[in-house]
Design an enzyme around this catalytic site. Structure first.
Site, PDB file in Angstrom:
ATOM      1  N   SER A   1       0.874  -1.189   0.000  1.00 36.29           N
ATOM      2  CA  SER A   1       0.000   0.000   0.000  1.00 36.29           C
ATOM      3  C   SER A   1       0.899   1.223   0.000  1.00 36.29           C
ATOM      4  O   SER A   1       2.056   1.155   0.435  1.00 36.29           O
ATOM      5  CB  SER A   1      -0.860   0.028   1.272  1.00 36.29           C
ATOM      6  OG  SER A   1      -1.398   1.333   1.481  1.00 36.29           O
TER       7      SER A   1
ATOM      8  N   TYR B   1      -1.058  -0.897  10.489  1.00 37.14           N
ATOM      9  CA  TYR B   1      -1.263  -1.240   9.076  1.00 37.14           C
ATOM     10  C   TYR B   1      -0.078  -0.749   8.250  1.00 37.14           C
ATOM     11  O   TYR B   1       0.503  -1.499   7.462  1.00 37.14           O
ATOM     12  CB  TYR B   1      -2.550  -0.598   8.586  1.00 37.14           C
ATOM     13  CG  TYR B   1      -2.865  -0.799   7.127  1.00 37.14           C
ATOM     14  CD1 TYR B   1      -2.491   0.153   6.171  1.00 37.14           C
ATOM     15  CD2 TYR B   1      -3.538  -1.925   6.700  1.00 37.14           C
ATOM     16  CE1 TYR B   1      -2.783  -0.030   4.827  1.00 37.14           C
ATOM     17  CE2 TYR B   1      -3.841  -2.102   5.350  1.00 37.14           C
ATOM     18  CZ  TYR B   1      -3.458  -1.154   4.431  1.00 37.14           C
ATOM     19  OH  TYR B   1      -3.750  -1.330   3.097  1.00 37.14           O
TER      20      TYR B   1
HETATM   21  N1  LIG Z   1      -8.685  -1.013  -1.566  1.00 39.68           N
HETATM   22  C1  LIG Z   1      -7.710  -0.151  -1.361  1.00 39.68           C
HETATM   23  O1  LIG Z   1      -7.883   1.076  -1.494  1.00 39.68           O
HETATM   24  C2  LIG Z   1      -6.368  -0.625  -0.951  1.00 39.68           C
HETATM   25  C3  LIG Z   1      -6.105  -1.961  -0.640  1.00 39.68           C
HETATM   26  N2  LIG Z   1      -4.823  -2.317  -0.317  1.00 39.68           N
HETATM   27  C4  LIG Z   1      -4.488  -3.713  -0.011  1.00 39.68           C
HETATM   28  O2  LIG Z   1      -5.011  -4.544  -1.023  1.00 39.68           O
HETATM   29  C5  LIG Z   1      -5.302  -5.835  -0.488  1.00 39.68           C
HETATM   30  C6  LIG Z   1      -6.721  -6.210  -0.846  1.00 39.68           C
HETATM   31  O3  LIG Z   1      -7.537  -5.226  -0.322  1.00 39.68           O
HETATM   32  P1  LIG Z   1      -9.041  -4.987  -0.858  1.00 39.68           P
HETATM   33  O4  LIG Z   1      -9.277  -5.780  -2.095  1.00 39.68           O
HETATM   34  O5  LIG Z   1      -9.275  -3.535  -0.859  1.00 39.68           O
HETATM   35  O6  LIG Z   1      -9.834  -5.605   0.352  1.00 39.68           O
HETATM   36  P2  LIG Z   1     -11.207  -6.395   0.430  1.00 39.68           P
HETATM   37  O7  LIG Z   1     -11.570  -6.393   1.874  1.00 39.68           O
HETATM   38  O8  LIG Z   1     -12.175  -5.867  -0.566  1.00 39.68           O
HETATM   39  O9  LIG Z   1     -10.794  -7.853   0.002  1.00 39.68           O
HETATM   40  C7  LIG Z   1      -9.850  -8.478   0.785  1.00 39.68           C
HETATM   41  C8  LIG Z   1      -9.990  -9.943   0.517  1.00 39.68           C
HETATM   42  O10 LIG Z   1      -9.139 -10.577   1.450  1.00 39.68           O
HETATM   43  C9  LIG Z   1      -9.908 -11.478   2.235  1.00 39.68           C
HETATM   44  N3  LIG Z   1      -9.362 -11.501   3.574  1.00 39.68           N
HETATM   45  C10 LIG Z   1      -9.236 -10.479   4.450  1.00 39.68           C
HETATM   46  N4  LIG Z   1      -8.705 -10.928   5.602  1.00 39.68           N
HETATM   47  C11 LIG Z   1      -8.507 -12.266   5.420  1.00 39.68           C
HETATM   48  C12 LIG Z   1      -8.000 -13.300   6.227  1.00 39.68           C
HETATM   49  N5  LIG Z   1      -7.601 -13.048   7.470  1.00 39.68           N
HETATM   50  N6  LIG Z   1      -7.927 -14.548   5.709  1.00 39.68           N
HETATM   51  C13 LIG Z   1      -8.334 -14.808   4.436  1.00 39.68           C
HETATM   52  N7  LIG Z   1      -8.839 -13.876   3.616  1.00 39.68           N
HETATM   53  C14 LIG Z   1      -8.915 -12.624   4.122  1.00 39.68           C
HETATM   54  C15 LIG Z   1     -11.329 -10.959   2.197  1.00 39.68           C
HETATM   55  O11 LIG Z   1     -12.230 -12.011   2.452  1.00 39.68           O
HETATM   56  C16 LIG Z   1     -11.398 -10.472   0.771  1.00 39.68           C
HETATM   57  O12 LIG Z   1     -11.647 -11.562  -0.100  1.00 39.68           O
HETATM   58  C17 LIG Z   1      -5.057  -5.721   1.024  1.00 39.68           C
HETATM   59  O13 LIG Z   1      -3.793  -6.247   1.327  1.00 39.68           O
HETATM   60  C18 LIG Z   1      -5.062  -4.216   1.274  1.00 39.68           C
HETATM   61  O14 LIG Z   1      -4.250  -3.858   2.379  1.00 39.68           O
HETATM   62  C19 LIG Z   1      -3.782  -1.419  -0.278  1.00 39.68           C
HETATM   63  C20 LIG Z   1      -4.018  -0.102  -0.559  1.00 39.68           C
HETATM   64  C21 LIG Z   1      -5.310   0.390  -0.895  1.00 39.68           C
HETATM   65  C1  LIG Z   2      -4.359   3.345   1.043  1.00 38.85           C
HETATM   66  C2  LIG Z   2      -4.599   2.493   2.265  1.00 38.85           C
HETATM   67  O1  LIG Z   2      -4.000   1.251   2.135  1.00 38.85           O
HETATM   68  C3  LIG Z   2      -6.049   2.434   2.461  1.00 38.85           C
HETATM   69  O2  LIG Z   2      -6.300   3.170   3.635  1.00 38.85           O
HETATM   70  C4  LIG Z   2      -7.261   2.569   4.372  1.00 38.85           C
HETATM   71  O3  LIG Z   2      -7.820   3.030   5.326  1.00 38.85           O
HETATM   72  C5  LIG Z   2      -7.533   1.238   3.913  1.00 38.85           C
HETATM   73  O4  LIG Z   2      -7.132   0.436   4.984  1.00 38.85           O
HETATM   74  C6  LIG Z   2      -6.710   1.090   2.647  1.00 38.85           C
HETATM   75  O5  LIG Z   2      -5.847   0.002   2.795  1.00 38.85           O
END
Ligand SMILES: NC(=O)C1=CN([C@@H]2O[C@H](COP(=O)(O)OP(=O)(O)OC[C@H]3O[C@@H](n4cnc5c(N)ncnc54)[C@H](O)[C@@H]3O)[C@@H](O)[C@H]2O)C=CC1
Ligand SMILES: C[C@H](O)[C@@H]1OC(=O)[C@H](O)[C@@H]1O
Length: 256
Positions: free
Chosen positions: A146, A159
């Site tokens: 991130s 985080y």
């Molecule tokens: N959406 C955003 O703006 C950003 C996301 N990220 C990173 O991208 C990655 C994905 O995030 P998103 O798609 O936004 O999140 P999301 O919450 O939409 O999807 C995350 C996925 O990971 C799964 N997950 C979460 N915790 C879990 C666990 N303990 N065990 C197994 N599965 C688990 C959820 O079930 C879901 O399928 C994360 O690592 C997040 O930190 C980084 C920067 C920004």
């Molecule tokens: C950009 C960050 O990763 C973003 O900020 C948040 O609050 C969410 O946790 C996303 O990961």
């Protein structure tokens, strides 16, 4: 031929958090690029739904229902599921979460949950995948970090620490596993509308704060991240390792 291959034909990719948001976009893009997918997430119905969608694309898909904090369960399920002659060619450590407490409020329980989900799971699943990749003298690992791993955000110190750690882990294992032709890179997103950010992005003033820090003046679309993930999983990135690619609309270069 000068155009490198972006194909993932005949590759087996394991993706954590593959049922929603960024992980789902990567899983579907990898399947469209020709890969078979190990779909890893916590909710059985969601996992089997994504398996079905991938199979409809003509690819094989393997369901792994587990919490990444219990990474051994993931390893055991993979060992039981995939055919003897196959092994993981691509690992995407995507699953991640945040508890947005201030540094003065963070509890030990919150620390453990965030650290085990975002950092510990990524390391030990990488270690597991790399053992087979070393035997094959080939492998691709993509860690989802991130911008919070690079600059300070107001959305949680723990985080941010885990994401900085992910970027450092990417460099360290890239150094150790480079001789085995295992390429390890990270992707650092800024804001993308997903369930992780859904509540935050309902706040108009918060979104305006984001856009003021974003030269491209808009949020990302997960499809714009999937392309970079395919690139880093394909032969087209064969001389890139240890890098973090920020997909952030310019946010990390915004000075003043
Ligand atoms: N959406 C955003 O703006 C950003 C996301 N990220 C990173 O991208 C990655 C994905 O995030 P998103 O798609 O936004 O999140 P999301 O919450 O939409 O999807 C995350 C996925 O990971 C799964 N997950 C979460 N915790 C879990 C666990 N303990 N065990 C197994 N599965 C688990 C959820 O079930 C879901 O399928 C994360 O690592 C997040 O930190 C980084 C920067 C920004
Ligand atoms: C950009 C960050 O990763 C973003 O900020 C948040 O609050 C969410 O946790 C996303 O990961």
């Amino acid at each position: 031929m000068w155009l490198p291959s972006f194909s993932l034909e005949d590759k087996l990719a394991a993706i954590t958090g593959a049922t929603k948001g960024i992980g789902y976009a990567i899983a579907m893009a990898y399947a469209e690029a020709g890969a078979d997918i190990i779909v890893i997430a916590r909710t059985k119905d969601d996992v089997h739904q994504v398996v079905k969608e991938i199979e409809q694309l003509g690819r094989k898909a393997y369901p792994v229902v587990a919490d990444v904090k219990d990474y051994q369960s993931i390893i055991d399920q993979i060992e039981a599921l995939i055919p003897q002659e196959k092994s993981i060619n691509i690992l995407v450590n995507n699953a991640g979460m945040n508890i947005r407490s201030t540094a003065l409020e963070v509890t030990e329980a919150e620390w453990e949950t965030i650290v085990q989900t975002n950092m510990r799971s990524a390391f030990f699943l990488s270690q597991y995948a790399a053992k087979a990749m070393k035997d094959n003298q080939s492998g691709k690992i993509i860690n989802i970090s991130s911008v919070a791993g690079e600059v300070a955000l107001r959305t949680g110190v723990v985080y941010g620490m885990t994401k900085s750690a992910i970027q450092q882990m990417t460099k360290n294992v890239a150094l150790e596993w480079g001789p085995y032709n295992i390429h390890v890179n990270a992707i650092g997103p800024w804001y993308f509308p997903t369930s992780l950010t859904e509540e935050l992005l309902k706040d108009e003033s918060y979104v305006n704060d984001i856009l003021r820090r974003t030269p491209m003046n808009r949020l990302g679309d997960v499809k714009e991240l999937a392309g970079a993930a395919v690139f880093l999983a394909s032969e087209a990135s064969n001389y890139i390792t240890g890098q973090t690619l920020f997909i952030d609309g310019g946010m990390t270069i915004y000075g003043f």
